[in-house]
Design a protein around this motif. Structure first.
Motif, PDB file in Angstrom:
ATOM      1  N   GLN A 200       0.909  -1.042  -0.285  1.00 15.06           N
ATOM      2  CA  GLN A 200       0.115   0.067   0.027  1.00 15.06           C
ATOM      3  C   GLN A 200       0.841   1.240  -0.143  1.00 15.06           C
ATOM      4  N   VAL A 201       2.389   1.105  -0.124  1.00 15.92           N
ATOM      5  CA  VAL A 201       2.876   2.116  -0.136  1.00 15.92           C
ATOM      6  C   VAL A 201       4.247   1.909  -1.185  1.00 15.92           C
ATOM      7  N   THR A 202       4.950   3.029  -1.612  1.00 14.60           N
ATOM      8  CA  THR A 202       6.071   2.941  -2.533  1.00 14.60           C
ATOM      9  C   THR A 202       7.089   3.029  -1.833  1.00 14.60           C
ATOM     10  N   LEU A 203       8.250   2.019  -2.109  1.00 16.83           N
ATOM     11  CA  LEU A 203       9.361   2.164  -1.636  1.00 16.83           C
ATOM     12  C   LEU A 203      10.538   2.313  -2.828  1.00 16.83           C
ATOM     13  N   THR A 204      11.319   3.701  -2.634  1.00 13.63           N
ATOM     14  CA  THR A 204      12.102   4.000  -3.691  1.00 13.63           C
ATOM     15  C   THR A 204      13.557   4.183  -3.036  1.00 13.63           C
ATOM     16  N   ALA A 205      14.686   3.830  -4.022  1.00 12.92           N
ATOM     17  CA  ALA A 205      15.994   3.939  -3.454  1.00 12.92           C
ATOM     18  C   ALA A 205      16.193   5.451  -3.646  1.00 12.92           C
ATOM     19  N   GLU A 206      16.713   6.180  -2.531  1.00 11.57           N
ATOM     20  CA  GLU A 206      17.174   7.392  -2.585  1.00 11.57           C
ATOM     21  C   GLU A 206      19.136   7.356  -2.923  1.00 11.57           C
ATOM     22  N   THR A 207      19.575   6.162  -2.487  1.00 10.87           N
ATOM     23  CA  THR A 207      20.875   6.091  -3.050  1.00 10.87           C
ATOM     24  C   THR A 207      21.116   4.772  -3.288  1.00 10.87           C
ATOM     25  N   ASP A 208      22.179   4.253  -3.706  1.00 11.71           N
ATOM     26  CA  ASP A 208      22.272   2.993  -4.164  1.00 11.71           C
ATOM     27  C   ASP A 208      22.256   2.077  -2.740  1.00 11.71           C
ATOM     28  N   CYS A 209      21.468   0.980  -2.870  1.00 10.20           N
ATOM     29  CA  CYS A 209      21.166   0.021  -1.484  1.00 10.20           C
ATOM     30  C   CYS A 209      21.414  -1.228  -1.792  1.00 10.20           C
ATOM     31  N   ARG A 210      21.614  -1.692  -0.878  1.00  9.69           N
ATOM     32  CA  ARG A 210      21.785  -3.174  -0.626  1.00  9.69           C
ATOM     33  C   ARG A 210      21.242  -3.730   0.346  1.00  9.69           C
ATOM     34  N   TYR A 211      20.644  -5.067   0.088  1.00  9.57           N
ATOM     35  CA  TYR A 211      19.715  -5.528   1.280  1.00  9.57           C
ATOM     36  C   TYR A 211      19.601  -6.963   1.034  1.00  9.57           C
ATOM     37  N   VAL A 212      19.065  -7.792   2.268  1.00 10.29           N
ATOM     38  CA  VAL A 212      19.073  -9.016   2.304  1.00 10.29           C
ATOM     39  C   VAL A 212      17.552  -9.369   2.262  1.00 10.29           C
ATOM     40  N   ALA A 213      17.232 -10.528   1.506  1.00 10.63           N
ATOM     41  CA  ALA A 213      15.667 -10.673   1.128  1.00 10.63           C
ATOM     42  C   ALA A 213      15.428 -12.160   1.395  1.00 10.63           C
ATOM     43  N   TRP A 214      14.387 -12.571   2.316  1.00 14.86           N
ATOM     44  CA  TRP A 214      14.116 -13.822   2.705  1.00 14.86           C
ATOM     45  C   TRP A 214      12.825 -14.103   2.068  1.00 14.86           C
ATOM     46  N   ARG A 215      12.551 -15.150   1.178  1.00 14.75           N
ATOM     47  CA  ARG A 215      11.274 -15.397   0.588  1.00 14.75           C
ATOM     48  C   ARG A 215      10.250 -15.835   1.670  1.00 14.75           C
ATOM     49  N   ARG A 216       9.284 -15.509   1.549  1.00 13.52           N
ATOM     50  CA  ARG A 216       7.978 -15.454   2.593  1.00 13.52           C
ATOM     51  C   ARG A 216       7.687 -17.063   2.913  1.00 13.52           C
ATOM     52  N   LYS A 217       7.502 -17.934   2.021  1.00 14.91           N
ATOM     53  CA  LYS A 217       7.532 -19.209   2.181  1.00 14.91           C
ATOM     54  C   LYS A 217       8.624 -20.054   2.677  1.00 14.91           C
TER      55      LYS A 217
END
Length: 281
Positions: A200-217
């Motif tokens: 319900q929101v928009t997430l935009t990178a303001e700088t070059d970003c690095r993130y770790v993602a875990w799949r939900r299932k």
């Protein structure tokens, strides 16, 4: 009953008592072994604590074996101490292998030091968490969207490692997401494991970003196997949502002097006017 009594009596009383004690002390190897035992039992917990304990206990049993072979000349004492030395050596090698197997890339090591280690999470538990995200750090370039309002499905949980994310709704700025904060903790917490939803929101990178993602299932499967990890993430996500609530309350304002409180979306709180300055003396 009599047989049991005679057995214990023979065990306790039949053994000859010490009538005279040796005047001379044992050799230096025996005392060195005792020192290793005393220092070895002062080890702590964790991988490095185990390495400390097994290394010093192993040296103590080795010294005891040498003492039994050279000074006492007792095969049974030598055999027992050498077997215990071999067990400590095998355990030391095994723990060393485990320490090498839980080595991580620089970003994951920094994430562990900053977020998980202060909570007392062991490297073995952290390794399960890292393997659940395939030990991968994802790059999000500047001005690229992580999620778009009303379009992106909620199918993962992500933690920002570096950079800054801007959160907006209908083009209006809400707050920023900084390193060591979850990108989608409110969305994760709003859905049950069997439910699906969209951002319900928009997430935009303001700088070059690095993130770790875990799949939900995949993450829910990890929670089912390890309740401790489930409770850990529950605490981290709850704390993260609380930080976002305070950030929104500090930044989101509605016109005409009203302040919007997202914890009570149907109510507005009138902002109290600032008191007038005190008259000059």
């Amino acid at each position: 009953m009599g047989e049991n009594a005679s057995f214990w009596e023979s065990l306790i009383y039949a053994h000859p008592t010490c009538t005279t004690w040796k005047q001379e002390a044992e050799g230096s190897i025996y005392h060195l072994a005792s020192i290793f035992f005393v220092v070895g039992f002062m080890g702590g917990s964790g991988f490095f604590g185990l390495l400390y304990v097994f290394s010093l206990l192993g040296l103590g049993f080795l010294c005891s074996s040498v003492w039994a072979w050279l000074d006492v000349c007792a095969a049974d004492i030598f055999s027992w101490n050498f077997v215990l030395f071999a067990i400590c050596f095998v355990q030391f090698v095994y723990v060393t292998y485990q320490v090498r197997s839980v080595a991580f890339d620089r970003e994951f090591q920094e994430l562990y030091s900053a977020l998980f280690q202060p909570l007392g999470i062991s490297l073995t538990v952290y390794r399960k968490i890292v393997l659940c995200c395939d030990a991968e750090v994802v790059t999000l370039e500047k001005e690229h969207c992580y999620a778009m309002q009303g379009k992106t499905p909620i199918d993962k949980l992500s933690l920002l490692v570096s950079g800054r994310i801007r959160v907006t709704v209908d083009g209006e700025f809400l707050h920023y997401i900084f390193p060591l904060q979850f990108l989608d903790s409110p969305e994760w917490d709003s859905l049950r494991p069997t439910e699906e939803g969209i951002f319900q929101v928009t997430l935009t990178a303001e700088t070059d970003c690095r993130y770790v993602a875990w799949r939900r299932k995949k993450l829910y499967l990890l929670f089912a196997k390890h309740r401790f990890i489930s409770r850990l993430f529950s605490i981290l996500i709850g704390s993260d949502i609380a930080e976002k609530l305070y950030a929104l309350n500090d930044r989101v304002h509605v016109g005409q002097g009203f302040r919007y409180d997202i914890r009570l979306p149907n109510f507005y709180h009138v902002a109290l006017p600032e008191p007038p300055p005190a008259p000059p003396p």
